[in-house]
Structures are given as structure tokens and as C-alpha cells.
Design an enzyme around this catalytic site. Structure first.
Site, PDB file in Angstrom:
ATOM      1  N   LEU A 154      -4.526   3.978  -3.502  1.00 52.46           N
ATOM      2  CA  LEU A 154      -4.012   3.483  -2.228  1.00 52.46           C
ATOM      3  C   LEU A 154      -4.145   1.969  -2.231  1.00 52.46           C
ATOM      4  CD1 LEU A 154      -5.694   5.979   0.308  1.00 52.46           C
ATOM      5  CD2 LEU A 154      -3.333   6.042  -0.520  1.00 52.46           C
ATOM      6  N   ASP A 155      -3.208   1.274  -1.597  1.00 50.60           N
ATOM      7  CA  ASP A 155      -3.305  -0.172  -1.494  1.00 50.60           C
ATOM      8  C   ASP A 155      -4.590  -0.557  -0.755  1.00 50.60           C
ATOM      9  OD1 ASP A 155      -0.846  -0.384  -2.721  1.00 50.60           O
ATOM     10  OD2 ASP A 155       0.263  -0.471  -0.833  1.00 50.60           O
ATOM     11  N   LYS A 156      -5.035  -1.773  -0.979  1.00 47.88           N
ATOM     12  CA  LYS A 156      -6.292  -2.252  -0.414  1.00 47.88           C
ATOM     13  C   LYS A 156      -6.423  -1.977   1.079  1.00 47.88           C
ATOM     14  CE  LYS A 156      -8.913  -6.530   0.369  1.00 47.88           C
ATOM     15  NZ  LYS A 156      -8.951  -8.001   0.142  1.00 47.88           N
TER      16      LYS A 156
END
Length: 325
Positions: A154-156
Site C-alpha cells: 500500500l502507498d505510504k
């Protein structure tokens, strides 16, 4: 401290830490990554593609990060092969919100701001560091040194459900489920605007942005990879909408790029968003991996994990609902 060498790094000392200059005398195969693989026998195609992506390849004196770039007779290719470096991962006692766990896998509710795996310039404070502390040596060597146990990412600043494998069997099985699209990933996102339809499908290939390599963009298929996102309206909120997204493919920044592509960027997205202030302090894009459904790799039973919405997401919905007349 856990200190071990990446087995994917080059072990052939004859070609480590050096720059090769090659001249194309026969363009067969004519794709950059395939040509290099055929002509530098010590390197696998996967390794070549990573070197291209990591800016270690120049074509005719210019940096080239497109593995599909065509080569012609007379082209000069400069390939730098970095020396292998030991990778140090330190277990860190970072609090984890555990949705499900057994001896085979663990599903977590990732908070905003937590990077999934270490990378240059960001070797600590990641989800991997946290899971290593929680699981101990059990994760070592599973799925690769740098990303032990990681099946997807997942993106940050994207929150929500993410699965980590604890065994090689679980890792390979879960990755196969992701590839076969039998694992179901559903996201909730708040977007600008109100789609005319109640549901739809975005089928638009994604690849590296032509002007900014830190971003992705919708590109022609020959320059990118197939990307398919299904969406439906969960709630209309005046000039905003709460959408449910279901991924058919899992490309980097897929939902964020696709949402912007159809004219409805994710609220709070610092990279692909509109930049308009909504009056709520958000840590980043209002995108949440709400539901993860998969087949248990050992028992075959269906496992569904539902990640509660984070506080900032709930506050955003409350504020937007209050504005609807």
C-alpha cells in the site's frame, strides 16, 4: 540487528561494480531489456529490468528507464552494475493493528505515514521493521531479503488491510492468488466531483510518467501495463463522492492515477490530486483498503478482513455530510 546479504544481488565478482559499454551490431531482439539479457549472459532479465528502472542504463548518452525502448544497429548502451551491498534490517517495536493472525499469515490495518518496506533513504520505521519485531526470525528469507513476507503493498499514506506471509508456502500461494485475481481487494476513497453514472470500469494502461519518473500515468499499452479498476458510488456528498474501488490489477498508484484520469481525483492526494483545500487536515490521500478477501493458503477457507476507517477519514466524511443541504 539482522544483517544478511541480498541473494538477488550479483555474486559474480567479474562483473560486479563496473560499467559496461556495448554497441548494438544486431538488433535482435530489439527491445532494450531483452537485448541486454541476450548479450550480458551473467544477468537475468529480471535483474536487467531492475537496473533499467533504477537508472543504471544509458542509451546513446541519455538516461533510459523504458525497458521496452527499441534498439537499432549502432546504438551505444552504457550499463552500470552496482556492487552488491549487505542489507541491514532492524526489528522495531512499532505498534501494529492486527486484523487476523495465525501461524501462516498476518493481516494488518496499516496507518497513514507507514511505509511498507525499506528502500534507499528509508531503511527504518517501516511495516517490515515492525513485523520483524512481532514475528521474529520466522520471516527471514520469505519472499526475498528486502521485503520479507510482503505479498502486496500500500502507498505510504494509503491506510487499511495488508497481508504478510509467515511461511514460504503462504507467500507463494498468496502471490498466486493476487496474480490470478482470486484475492479480492476493495478500497474506499473520497473523490472530488460527482460521477454521472453509479458505477463503471476504468481500463487504462499505466506506466512511468514521461516527464516525472516519480509518478505514474495513463500511457499507450506498448509503453505500460494493463490496469483495470472497477468503481461504484457508495455515497454522494454534494461536490464530493465516496467511491468503492475493486482492483482487477495491482499497479503502483493505480486507483490514484485512474481516479484523476476520469476527472475525479482522490481528495488529499499530494501527487495526483487537485490541491484544493477541503477544510480537514488529512495526512495524504483519502484512500483506505477497507476489505481484503483471500483463500487461506493452508486450510482453503475464505478469510475476510475488514479494516475500520481511520479517524481522519471519518472526520472528512462527517464534515462533507454536514455541508450537504
Amino acid at each position: 540487528m539482522i544483517n544478511y546479504r541480498n541473494p538477488n544481488a550479483l555474486s559474480c565478482s567479474a562483473i560486479a561494480d563496473q560499467t559496461l559499454t556495448l554497441t548494438v551490431d544486431h538488433p535482435d531482439p530489439n527491445r532494450l531489456d531483452r537485448w541486454l539479457t541476450a548479450n550480458v549472459k551473467e544477468l537475468s532479465r529480471n535483474r536487467v529490468q531492475k537496473l533499467i528502472d533504477w537508472e543504471y542504463v544509458q542509451l546513446n548518452g541519455q538516461l533510459c528507464t523504458n525497458k521496452k525502448e527499441a534498439v537499432q544497429v549502432g546504438d551505444r548502451i552504457q550499463l552500470t552494475i552496482p556492487e552488491p551491498r549487505p542489507l541491514e534490517l532492524t526489528p522495531e517495536a512499532i505498534p501494529l493493528d492486527i486484523l487476523y493472525e495465525d501461524e501462516h499469515l498476518i493481516i494488518l490495518n496499516k496507518p497513514a505515514g507507514l511505509v511498507v518496506h525499506p528502500a534507499p533513504g528509508n531503511m527504518s520505521g517501516t511495516l517490515v521493521n515492525a513485523v520483524l519485531a512481532h514475528c521474529g526470525d520466522q520471516l527471514l528469507g520469505i519472499g526475498g531479503v528486502q521485503r520479507p513476507g510482503i505479498v502486496h503493498r500500500l502507498d505510504k499514506d494509503t491506510t487499511g488491510a495488508i497481508v504478510v506471509a509467515k511461511t514460504d508456502l503462504a507467500h507463494s500461494d498468496l502471490q498466486a492468488q493476487m496474480k490470478a485475481k482470486t484475492a479480492r481487494r476493495e478500497y474506499l476513497g473520497v473523490v472530488y466531483g460527482a460521477p454521472k453514472a453509479d458505477s463503471g470500469t476504468i481500463d487504462a494502461p499505466l506506466g512511468r510518467h514521461p516527464a516525472d519518473r516519480k509518478k505514474n500515468a495513463v500511457v499507450p499499452l506498448e509503453k505500460g501495463r494493463t490496469a483495470i479498476t472497477h468503481w461504484q458510488v457508495e455515497e454522494r456528498l454534494g461536490n464530493f463522492s465516496l467511491l468503492r474501488f475493486r482492483l482487477e490489477t495491482g499497479r503502483t498508484h493505480q486507483i490514484r492515477v485512474h481516479s484523476t484520469h476520469i476527472g475525479h481525483p482522490i481528495v488529499g492526494d499530494p501527487t495526483y490530486g487537485s490541491g484544493r483545500d477541503v477544510g480537514v487536515n488529512l495526512p495524504g490521500q483519502a484512500l483506505h483498503a477497507e476489505r481484503l478477501t483471500l483463500r487461506h493458503p493452508a486450510t482453503g477457507e475464505t478469510v475476510m478482513a475488514i479494516a475500520p476507517l481511520p479517524e481522519h477519514f471519518l472526520k472528512l466524511l462527517t464534515v462533507l455530510r454536514s455541508r450537504v443541504v
